[in-house]
Scaffold this motif. Structure first.
Motif, mmCIF file in Angstrom:
data_model
loop_
_atom_site.group_PDB
_atom_site.id
_atom_site.type_symbol
_atom_site.label_atom_id
_atom_site.label_comp_id
_atom_site.label_asym_id
_atom_site.label_seq_id
_atom_site.Cartn_x
_atom_site.Cartn_y
_atom_site.Cartn_z
ATOM 1 N N LYS A 170 42.333 5.535 62.659
ATOM 2 C CA LYS A 170 43.461 6.424 62.417
ATOM 3 C C LYS A 170 44.752 5.654 62.655
ATOM 4 O O LYS A 170 44.864 4.918 63.628
ATOM 5 C CB LYS A 170 43.374 7.616 63.374
ATOM 6 C CG LYS A 170 44.450 8.643 63.144
ATOM 7 C CD LYS A 170 44.147 9.915 63.883
ATOM 8 C CE LYS A 170 44.219 9.706 65.383
ATOM 9 N NZ LYS A 170 44.151 10.947 66.129
ATOM 10 N N LYS A 209 31.690 8.099 61.229
ATOM 11 C CA LYS A 209 31.954 8.208 62.681
ATOM 12 C C LYS A 209 33.141 7.362 63.127
ATOM 13 O O LYS A 209 33.135 6.801 64.222
ATOM 14 C CB LYS A 209 30.713 7.817 63.482
ATOM 15 C CG LYS A 209 29.539 8.743 63.257
ATOM 16 C CD LYS A 209 28.428 8.417 64.209
ATOM 17 C CE LYS A 209 27.324 9.434 64.095
ATOM 18 N NZ LYS A 209 26.286 9.217 65.079
ATOM 19 N N THR A 210 34.161 7.239 62.292
ATOM 20 C CA THR A 210 35.331 6.431 62.648
ATOM 21 C C THR A 210 36.616 7.242 62.546
ATOM 22 O O THR A 210 37.678 6.682 62.320
ATOM 23 C CB THR A 210 35.441 5.198 61.731
ATOM 24 O OG1 THR A 210 35.591 5.645 60.393
ATOM 25 C CG2 THR A 210 34.259 4.293 61.858
ATOM 26 N N ARG A 211 36.538 8.550 62.722
ATOM 27 C CA ARG A 211 37.711 9.399 62.536
ATOM 28 C C ARG A 211 38.869 9.008 63.447
ATOM 29 O O ARG A 211 40.017 8.996 63.029
ATOM 30 C CB ARG A 211 37.329 10.854 62.790
ATOM 31 C CG ARG A 211 38.487 11.810 62.642
ATOM 32 C CD ARG A 211 38.007 13.212 62.740
ATOM 33 N NE ARG A 211 37.033 13.466 61.704
ATOM 34 C CZ ARG A 211 37.155 14.430 60.802
ATOM 35 N NH1 ARG A 211 38.200 15.200 60.831
ATOM 36 N NH2 ARG A 211 36.233 14.624 59.905
ATOM 37 N N TYR A 212 38.590 8.662 64.673
ATOM 38 C CA TYR A 212 39.666 8.324 65.604
ATOM 39 C C TYR A 212 39.908 6.824 65.667
ATOM 40 O O TYR A 212 41.021 6.379 65.914
ATOM 41 C CB TYR A 212 39.342 8.874 66.999
ATOM 42 C CG TYR A 212 39.267 10.365 66.983
ATOM 43 C CD1 TYR A 212 40.422 11.129 66.872
ATOM 44 C CD2 TYR A 212 38.057 11.031 67.022
ATOM 45 C CE1 TYR A 212 40.368 12.507 66.808
ATOM 46 C CE2 TYR A 212 37.990 12.401 66.964
ATOM 47 C CZ TYR A 212 39.155 13.133 66.864
ATOM 48 O OH TYR A 212 39.101 14.500 66.795
ATOM 49 N N LYS A 213 38.891 6.045 65.458
ATOM 50 C CA LYS A 213 39.038 4.592 65.528
ATOM 51 C C LYS A 213 39.897 4.048 64.395
ATOM 52 O O LYS A 213 40.704 3.158 64.595
ATOM 53 C CB LYS A 213 37.651 3.947 65.481
ATOM 54 C CG LYS A 213 37.658 2.472 65.724
ATOM 55 C CD LYS A 213 36.267 1.908 65.683
ATOM 56 C CE LYS A 213 35.537 2.172 66.956
ATOM 57 N NZ LYS A 213 34.286 1.433 67.067
ATOM 58 N N THR A 223 48.719 5.286 63.600
ATOM 59 C CA THR A 223 49.606 6.012 64.506
ATOM 60 C C THR A 223 50.725 6.676 63.713
ATOM 61 O O THR A 223 51.146 6.175 62.669
ATOM 62 C CB THR A 223 50.206 5.062 65.557
ATOM 63 O OG1 THR A 223 50.895 4.017 64.888
ATOM 64 C CG2 THR A 223 49.130 4.484 66.431
#
Length: 97
Positions: free
Chosen positions: A17, A11-15, A19
């Motif tokens: 990532k 559950k860390t796909r966006y956290k 830039t």
């Protein structure tokens, strides 16, 4: 039915990532930075360095350097009402200005 994987980075796909076009992925200056006791630091996880990484729930929190242990630092934070000490490498820390 199969069981879903619930690993450390779930559950860390966006956290976790990086830039786009952020420059060099992990500069050496992040690895060799030093902190003194009582310094305030932000916990910003570098996803390209797996070693010494705190749990993603602490990403974005601010803590105080309590001690040094080997190459890593012990960071004291408050998680709700509970005081916790995390062992984090300097690649995942940023000094508060």
């Amino acid at each position: 039915m199969t069981q879903r994987s619930r690993g450390f980075r779930s559950k860390t796909r966006y956290k976790l990532k990086k830039t786009l076009r952020a420059g060099r992925s992990n500069p050496i200056t992040k690895k060799i930075q030093t902190f003194q006791e009582e310094d305030l630091v932000h916990i910003i996880i570098d996803p390209s360095v797996h070693k010494g990484q705190p749990h993603p729930r602490f990403h974005g929190k601010t803590g105080k350097i309590a001690d040094k242990r080997g190459q890593a630092y012990i960071v004291a934070i408050n998680d709700g009402n509970k005081a916790k000490k995390l062992i984090i490498r300097p690649e995942h820390l940023k000094i508060q200005e």
